[in-house]
Design a protein around this motif. Sequence first.
Motif, PDB file in Angstrom:
ATOM      1  N   LEU A  98      36.323  39.771  38.818  1.00 45.60           N
ATOM      2  CA  LEU A  98      35.072  40.380  39.270  1.00 45.60           C
ATOM      3  C   LEU A  98      34.012  39.314  39.520  1.00 45.60           C
ATOM      4  CD1 LEU A  98      33.658  43.083  39.810  1.00 45.60           C
ATOM      5  CD2 LEU A  98      32.976  43.122  37.403  1.00 45.60           C
ATOM      6  N   GLN A  99      33.951  38.314  38.644  1.00 47.98           N
ATOM      7  CA  GLN A  99      32.983  37.228  38.827  1.00 47.98           C
ATOM      8  C   GLN A  99      33.327  36.366  40.042  1.00 47.98           C
ATOM      9  OE1 GLN A  99      30.051  36.526  37.419  1.00 47.98           O
ATOM     10  NE2 GLN A  99      30.223  38.452  36.295  1.00 47.98           N
ATOM     11  N   ILE A 100      34.612  36.201  40.321  1.00 46.80           N
ATOM     12  CA  ILE A 100      35.008  35.477  41.535  1.00 46.80           C
ATOM     13  C   ILE A 100      34.510  36.216  42.769  1.00 46.80           C
ATOM     14  CG2 ILE A 100      36.990  34.812  42.963  1.00 46.80           C
ATOM     15  CD1 ILE A 100      38.506  34.183  40.401  1.00 46.80           C
ATOM     16  N   PHE A 101      34.614  37.537  42.746  1.00 48.17           N
ATOM     17  CA  PHE A 101      34.121  38.344  43.867  1.00 48.17           C
ATOM     18  C   PHE A 101      32.624  38.147  44.062  1.00 48.17           C
ATOM     19  CE2 PHE A 101      31.844  42.276  44.934  1.00 48.17           C
ATOM     20  CZ  PHE A 101      32.240  42.419  46.260  1.00 48.17           C
ATOM     21  N   TYR A 102      31.855  38.244  42.977  1.00 57.87           N
ATOM     22  CA  TYR A 102      30.402  38.060  43.088  1.00 57.87           C
ATOM     23  C   TYR A 102      30.067  36.642  43.537  1.00 57.87           C
ATOM     24  CZ  TYR A 102      29.704  42.450  40.512  1.00 57.87           C
ATOM     25  OH  TYR A 102      29.699  43.765  40.122  1.00 57.87           O
ATOM     26  N   ASN A 103      30.810  35.669  43.053  1.00 57.56           N
ATOM     27  CA  ASN A 103      30.598  34.273  43.418  1.00 57.56           C
ATOM     28  C   ASN A 103      30.773  34.075  44.922  1.00 57.56           C
ATOM     29  OD1 ASN A 103      32.106  31.220  43.454  1.00 57.56           O
ATOM     30  ND2 ASN A 103      30.243  31.415  42.256  1.00 57.56           N
ATOM     31  N   TRP A 104      31.739  34.795  45.500  1.00 58.33           N
ATOM     32  CA  TRP A 104      31.981  34.700  46.947  1.00 58.33           C
ATOM     33  C   TRP A 104      31.005  35.556  47.753  1.00 58.33           C
ATOM     34  CZ3 TRP A 104      33.998  39.099  49.657  1.00 58.33           C
ATOM     35  CH2 TRP A 104      34.133  38.893  51.038  1.00 58.33           C
ATOM     36  N   TYR A 105      30.846  36.813  47.368  1.00 58.72           N
ATOM     37  CA  TYR A 105      30.072  37.749  48.188  1.00 58.72           C
ATOM     38  C   TYR A 105      28.583  37.439  48.160  1.00 58.72           C
ATOM     39  CZ  TYR A 105      29.195  42.121  50.652  1.00 58.72           C
ATOM     40  OH  TYR A 105      28.837  43.062  51.587  1.00 58.72           O
ATOM     41  N   SER A 106      28.122  36.760  47.122  1.00 60.81           N
ATOM     42  CA  SER A 106      26.717  36.349  47.052  1.00 60.81           C
ATOM     43  C   SER A 106      26.459  35.135  47.926  1.00 60.81           C
ATOM     44  CB  SER A 106      26.333  36.032  45.608  1.00 60.81           C
ATOM     45  OG  SER A 106      27.049  34.900  45.143  1.00 60.81           O
ATOM     46  N   GLU A 107      27.521  34.606  48.559  1.00 63.18           N
ATOM     47  CA  GLU A 107      27.465  33.415  49.407  1.00 63.18           C
ATOM     48  C   GLU A 107      27.151  32.155  48.612  1.00 63.18           C
ATOM     49  OE1 GLU A 107      24.778  34.222  52.615  1.00 63.18           O
ATOM     50  OE2 GLU A 107      26.209  35.524  53.642  1.00 63.18           O
ATOM     51  N   ILE A 122      41.795  38.579  43.861  1.00 55.57           N
ATOM     52  CA  ILE A 122      40.976  39.523  43.088  1.00 55.57           C
ATOM     53  C   ILE A 122      41.622  40.904  43.136  1.00 55.57           C
ATOM     54  CG2 ILE A 122      38.812  38.249  43.308  1.00 55.57           C
ATOM     55  CD1 ILE A 122      38.061  40.109  45.625  1.00 55.57           C
ATOM     56  N   HIS A 123      42.941  40.901  43.134  1.00 55.63           N
ATOM     57  CA  HIS A 123      43.701  42.147  43.257  1.00 55.63           C
ATOM     58  C   HIS A 123      43.393  43.124  42.125  1.00 55.63           C
ATOM     59  CE1 HIS A 123      47.062  44.757  44.300  1.00 55.63           C
ATOM     60  NE2 HIS A 123      47.511  44.672  43.064  1.00 55.63           N
ATOM     61  N   ASN A 124      43.118  42.615  40.931  1.00 51.36           N
ATOM     62  CA  ASN A 124      42.919  43.463  39.760  1.00 51.36           C
ATOM     63  C   ASN A 124      41.451  43.698  39.439  1.00 51.36           C
ATOM     64  OD1 ASN A 124      45.375  41.268  38.892  1.00 51.36           O
ATOM     65  ND2 ASN A 124      45.920  43.428  39.002  1.00 51.36           N
ATOM     66  N   ILE A 125      40.591  43.537  40.415  1.00 53.37           N
ATOM     67  CA  ILE A 125      39.162  43.719  40.183  1.00 53.37           C
ATOM     68  C   ILE A 125      38.894  45.128  39.635  1.00 53.37           C
ATOM     69  CG2 ILE A 125      38.690  44.536  42.522  1.00 53.37           C
ATOM     70  CD1 ILE A 125      36.115  42.940  42.482  1.00 53.37           C
ATOM     71  N   PRO A 126      38.114  45.252  38.542  1.00 51.54           N
ATOM     72  CA  PRO A 126      37.859  46.578  37.955  1.00 51.54           C
ATOM     73  C   PRO A 126      36.828  47.343  38.778  1.00 51.54           C
ATOM     74  CG  PRO A 126      36.737  44.878  36.694  1.00 51.54           C
ATOM     75  CD  PRO A 126      37.522  44.166  37.756  1.00 51.54           C
ATOM     76  N   VAL A 127      37.287  48.198  39.653  1.00 49.96           N
ATOM     77  CA  VAL A 127      36.411  48.886  40.603  1.00 49.96           C
ATOM     78  C   VAL A 127      35.353  49.722  39.882  1.00 49.96           C
ATOM     79  CG1 VAL A 127      36.356  50.481  42.549  1.00 49.96           C
ATOM     80  CG2 VAL A 127      38.291  48.941  42.261  1.00 49.96           C
ATOM     81  N   ASP A 128      35.700  50.337  38.757  1.00 51.42           N
ATOM     82  CA  ASP A 128      34.766  51.195  38.035  1.00 51.42           C
ATOM     83  C   ASP A 128      33.574  50.415  37.488  1.00 51.42           C
ATOM     84  OD1 ASP A 128      36.386  53.335  38.550  1.00 51.42           O
ATOM     85  OD2 ASP A 128      37.446  53.235  36.640  1.00 51.42           O
ATOM     86  N   PHE A 129      33.733  49.108  37.311  1.00 49.79           N
ATOM     87  CA  PHE A 129      32.649  48.286  36.773  1.00 49.79           C
ATOM     88  C   PHE A 129      31.949  47.461  37.856  1.00 49.79           C
ATOM     89  CE2 PHE A 129      35.626  48.647  33.103  1.00 49.79           C
ATOM     90  CZ  PHE A 129      34.822  49.488  32.341  1.00 49.79           C
ATOM     91  N   LEU A 130      32.330  47.680  39.102  1.00 49.53           N
ATOM     92  CA  LEU A 130      31.655  47.019  40.212  1.00 49.53           C
ATOM     93  C   LEU A 130      30.275  47.649  40.389  1.00 49.53           C
ATOM     94  CD1 LEU A 130      32.269  44.930  42.518  1.00 49.53           C
ATOM     95  CD2 LEU A 130      32.889  46.886  43.938  1.00 49.53           C
ATOM     96  N   ILE A 131      29.295  46.844  40.768  1.00 47.21           N
ATOM     97  CA  ILE A 131      27.955  47.376  41.023  1.00 47.21           C
ATOM     98  C   ILE A 131      28.055  48.514  42.033  1.00 47.21           C
ATOM     99  CG2 ILE A 131      25.689  46.834  42.002  1.00 47.21           C
ATOM    100  CD1 ILE A 131      26.021  44.003  40.881  1.00 47.21           C
ATOM    101  N   ASP A 132      27.394  49.626  41.724  1.00 48.02           N
ATOM    102  CA  ASP A 132      27.563  50.859  42.499  1.00 48.02           C
ATOM    103  C   ASP A 132      27.256  50.691  43.987  1.00 48.02           C
ATOM    104  OD1 ASP A 132      28.304  52.171  40.195  1.00 48.02           O
ATOM    105  OD2 ASP A 132      26.274  52.923  39.765  1.00 48.02           O
ATOM    106  N   ASP A 133      26.411  49.743  44.318  1.00 46.78           N
ATOM    107  CA  ASP A 133      25.994  49.578  45.720  1.00 46.78           C
ATOM    108  C   ASP A 133      27.097  49.020  46.610  1.00 46.78           C
ATOM    109  OD1 ASP A 133      23.679  49.462  43.849  1.00 46.78           O
ATOM    110  OD2 ASP A 133      22.526  49.388  45.703  1.00 46.78           O
TER     111      ASP A 133
END
Length: 416
Positions: A342-351, A370-381
């Motif tokens: 999940l942190q890798i995703f934020y690290n990338w998507y935040s540019e 990031i195949h196992n990213i916990p979707v339920d804990f992703l920021i709702d937006d």
Amino acid sequence: MIILTFICSLIFIVCIVLIFYKLVSKYVFLTHHRRIDFFIIGIILASSAIIIYSLATVNHLIENPNVNEEGNIEYLGTLGDLVGGLINPAIAVPATLLTFLAFWVQYKANDEVRKQFDLQKFETELNLKITILRQEITELTLPAISKKNYEGREVMYQLDKELKFIFFLVKNTTKLTDSKTILSLSYYIFFKGRLLFLKNINKLSIKHNVSKKELLDVEEVISKIYTAFKIDFKSISKDISGEIHILDQMSLLSQALDKGFKISELHDDFADYKGIYYLFSDIYSYNLYHLPFKGHETKLSLLFRQIFNIVKFVDNVDTLTYEQKRGYLRTLRGVLSNYDQLQIFYNWYSETATKWEDNENKFLTDLRMIHNIPVDFLIDDFKLEDIFSNRNFKFEKGRKTSDSLFENVEIYSVLI
């Protein structure tokens, strides 16, 4: 002679049939054949053709000799030379080809040994890198307030709560509507810390097309909350279930935010720092027990850099197939918790680190990091279906309808 010619002809026909069979099985039924199979058949075919032609020619000359008036065969020596000239290539050419084949087989054997050695070397180095990464994750620490420090995998879970809190503050303090811009600013505070955020407000204002005043409002809010955590943590972390006036304040604040008001527009007595934190804690059921807004670049950059380099190390091995690369990276992903991904995703998507997924690298899509990213804990937006709307990513052979981009969100490739 007829029998020998028949046998050679039979060999020739069998070789032709075998070549036809292998070509059909390879290009029609897509069966894998080694190149050496065709090479051996080609040698047998060429040898058989030379032998058949030589024997047939000799047989014709013997059965149809030129006889002179005295009954003697003319040009007997010439005929002998002709016979030798035809038979010798029939033996020498296959012998030469078979000698070359022996060298070729030895070369291929040596090449296979070299490939096995290279693979073993690669796997040893990969295992060493993963071992070091696992050790780094185990040694992660996060100082906590009034309790034992967080260690290992627990750190990422606590950091996720802090990032969500910062996102909540930026979203409800500024008039920004673009979730990605809000995340970029939030992640900057989370990654760099509030002091660097204040220092670079002018640059961030220009980069994200946000007014300087709004960013200063954000800085003021996080400074107040930071002070509360640092100086009066016991007060801010106490159980407020019986504090009616605080609960009323939270309710009023929630209503004001729902109506479109921003924290910076509300009076300090109505929306003080405690009420903001309590509202966030109530909405997300999160409590922070570490000092936020100090920045986590030091610990996270080292970890992300190691993960990135391991993925690139595997991806750059040209001798591995796509499926083999995915297999090795599953081992790497097995070391990473869902919150790590999940942190890798934020690290990338935040540019902050765009090279996770760009025109050159496809680590998040093709390689499923990031195949196992916990979707339920992703920021709702954020919705993964919208973020990864480009479905032109690779998939494992024979798994197009099952090789989803994510474990819990079905996003499949449109490639053929």
